[in-house]
Write a protein that holds these residues in place. Structure first.
Motif, PDB file in Angstrom:
ATOM      1  N   LEU A 132       6.947  17.036  28.376  1.00  0.00           N
ATOM      2  CA  LEU A 132       6.040  16.661  29.451  1.00  0.00           C
ATOM      3  C   LEU A 132       5.747  17.830  30.369  1.00  0.00           C
ATOM      4  N   LEU A 133       4.532  17.884  30.867  1.00  0.00           N
ATOM      5  CA  LEU A 133       4.135  18.819  31.919  1.00  0.00           C
ATOM      6  C   LEU A 133       3.678  17.968  33.083  1.00  0.00           C
ATOM      7  N   LEU A 134       4.406  18.042  34.205  1.00  0.00           N
ATOM      8  CA  LEU A 134       4.101  17.251  35.388  1.00  0.00           C
ATOM      9  C   LEU A 134       3.633  18.151  36.519  1.00  0.00           C
ATOM     10  N   PRO A 135       2.781  17.620  37.402  1.00  0.00           N
ATOM     11  CA  PRO A 135       2.334  18.426  38.548  1.00  0.00           C
ATOM     12  C   PRO A 135       3.440  18.541  39.589  1.00  0.00           C
ATOM     13  N   LEU A 136       3.314  19.538  40.442  1.00  0.00           N
ATOM     14  CA  LEU A 136       4.273  19.726  41.527  1.00  0.00           C
ATOM     15  C   LEU A 136       4.340  18.483  42.400  1.00  0.00           C
ATOM     16  N   ALA A 137       5.510  18.245  42.959  1.00  0.00           N
ATOM     17  CA  ALA A 137       5.666  17.130  43.896  1.00  0.00           C
ATOM     18  C   ALA A 137       4.848  17.436  45.136  1.00  0.00           C
ATOM     19  N   GLY A 138       4.145  16.458  45.612  1.00  0.00           N
ATOM     20  CA  GLY A 138       3.328  16.633  46.806  1.00  0.00           C
ATOM     21  C   GLY A 138       3.354  15.360  47.613  1.00  0.00           C
ATOM     22  N   GLU A 139       2.276  15.140  48.341  1.00  0.00           N
ATOM     23  CA  GLU A 139       2.182  13.920  49.147  1.00  0.00           C
ATOM     24  C   GLU A 139       2.205  12.675  48.271  1.00  0.00           C
ATOM     25  N   THR A 140       1.558  12.755  47.113  1.00  0.00           N
ATOM     26  CA  THR A 140       1.530  11.638  46.179  1.00  0.00           C
ATOM     27  C   THR A 140       2.577  11.890  45.096  1.00  0.00           C
ATOM     28  N   ARG A 141       3.576  11.043  45.049  1.00  0.00           N
ATOM     29  CA  ARG A 141       4.616  11.170  44.021  1.00  0.00           C
ATOM     30  C   ARG A 141       4.165  10.457  42.756  1.00  0.00           C
ATOM     31  N   ILE A 142       4.431  11.072  41.622  1.00  0.00           N
ATOM     32  CA  ILE A 142       4.057  10.500  40.339  1.00  0.00           C
ATOM     33  C   ILE A 142       5.307   9.968  39.660  1.00  0.00           C
ATOM     34  N   ASP A 143       5.296   8.682  39.357  1.00  0.00           N
ATOM     35  CA  ASP A 143       6.373   8.068  38.591  1.00  0.00           C
ATOM     36  C   ASP A 143       5.896   7.881  37.165  1.00  0.00           C
ATOM     37  N   LEU A 144       6.712   8.294  36.217  1.00  0.00           N
ATOM     38  CA  LEU A 144       6.384   8.163  34.809  1.00  0.00           C
ATOM     39  C   LEU A 144       7.542   7.444  34.130  1.00  0.00           C
ATOM     40  N   THR A 145       7.258   6.410  33.370  1.00  0.00           N
ATOM     41  CA  THR A 145       8.310   5.658  32.705  1.00  0.00           C
ATOM     42  C   THR A 145       8.599   6.253  31.338  1.00  0.00           C
ATOM     43  N   LEU A 146       9.855   6.634  31.134  1.00  0.00           N
ATOM     44  CA  LEU A 146      10.329   7.088  29.828  1.00  0.00           C
ATOM     45  C   LEU A 146      10.942   5.898  29.111  1.00  0.00           C
ATOM     46  N   GLU A 147      10.840   5.884  27.797  1.00  0.00           N
ATOM     47  CA  GLU A 147      11.413   4.788  27.026  1.00  0.00           C
ATOM     48  C   GLU A 147      12.094   5.347  25.785  1.00  0.00           C
ATOM     49  N   ALA A 148      13.293   4.839  25.509  1.00  0.00           N
ATOM     50  CA  ALA A 148      14.031   5.222  24.305  1.00  0.00           C
ATOM     51  C   ALA A 148      14.211   3.972  23.447  1.00  0.00           C
ATOM     52  N   THR A 149      14.238   4.162  22.150  1.00  0.00           N
ATOM     53  CA  THR A 149      14.400   3.038  21.240  1.00  0.00           C
ATOM     54  C   THR A 149      15.728   3.140  20.510  1.00  0.00           C
ATOM     55  N   GLY A 150      16.151   2.038  19.942  1.00  0.00           N
ATOM     56  CA  GLY A 150      17.312   2.051  19.060  1.00  0.00           C
ATOM     57  C   GLY A 150      18.664   1.980  19.737  1.00  0.00           C
ATOM     58  N   GLY A 151      18.739   1.630  21.006  1.00  0.00           N
ATOM     59  CA  GLY A 151      20.037   1.545  21.674  1.00  0.00           C
ATOM     60  C   GLY A 151      19.893   1.262  23.147  1.00  0.00           C
ATOM     61  N   CYS A 152      20.987   1.462  23.876  1.00  0.00           N
ATOM     62  CA  CYS A 152      21.006   1.314  25.329  1.00  0.00           C
ATOM     63  C   CYS A 152      21.568   2.621  25.889  1.00  0.00           C
ATOM     64  N   TYR A 153      20.909   3.213  26.865  1.00  0.00           N
ATOM     65  CA  TYR A 153      21.164   4.602  27.244  1.00  0.00           C
ATOM     66  C   TYR A 153      21.546   4.788  28.706  1.00  0.00           C
ATOM     67  N   ARG A 154      22.374   5.817  28.954  1.00  0.00           N
ATOM     68  CA  ARG A 154      22.623   6.344  30.296  1.00  0.00           C
ATOM     69  C   ARG A 154      21.722   7.565  30.440  1.00  0.00           C
ATOM     70  N   TRP A 155      20.983   7.609  31.528  1.00  0.00           N
ATOM     71  CA  TRP A 155      19.975   8.648  31.746  1.00  0.00           C
ATOM     72  C   TRP A 155      20.462   9.667  32.772  1.00  0.00           C
TER      73      TRP A 155
END
Length: 150
Positions: free
Chosen positions: A27-50
């Motif tokens: 992923l390439l994300l923009p710098l943090a600024g006044e507007t924060r961008i939330d992006l949901t990541l998803e993993a398959t095949g199990g249950c994960y600690r992030w």
């Protein structure tokens, strides 16, 4: 900026296999600024600690945690860096059942331009799956190429 936020939420690589995987690998994300961008990541095949190896660059918080296991298949990623230079982090997802580790490479930088390519001119909600090619250029002209199947 809002159109960039929408397009950035589409950046990712979708793979088709029966194995465990993180849906977005680079992923390439923009710098943090006044507007924060939330992006949901998803993993398959199990249950994960992030976890994020550089939480000052990009943070990750699990969502929809399974009760009592302290794990989830989804997490919210947020760019935190405000420095106008490329910084990177790796998001790790460890399967609590098998110990298998998956990763997602995250770069945070100024985004100079975004291009979206498709074989169709119009996209309708009821269309069959569509393949998009997304190219985001950073301040040095380096780019991230991603394919997205809708």
């Amino acid at each position: 900026m809002q159109s960039a936020v929408l397009l950035l939420s589409l950046i990712g690589v979708f793979q088709n296999c029966g194995c465990s995987k993180i849906i977005m690998l680079k992923l390439l994300l923009p710098l943090a600024g006044e507007t924060r961008i939330d992006l949901t990541l998803e993993a398959t095949g199990g249950c994960y600690r992030w976890t994020s190896i550089r939480p000052e660059v990009a943070s990750v918080q699990p969502i929809d945690e399974e009760t009592g296991q302290g794990c989830s298949r989804k997490a919210v990623l947020q760019a935190l860096s405000t420095q106008p230079s490329r910084l990177t982090s790796i998001i790790l997802a460890e399967d609590v059942g098998t110990g298998q580790k998956l990763h997602c490479d995250v770069s945070v930088d100024v985004i100079s331009s975004i291009s979206v390519f498709s074989t169709k001119r119009k996209i309708h909600l009821d269309d069959s799956p569509l393949l998009l090619k997304i190219i985001a250029l950073d301040s040095e002209g380096a780019h991230e190429i991603s394919f997205l199947s809708l």
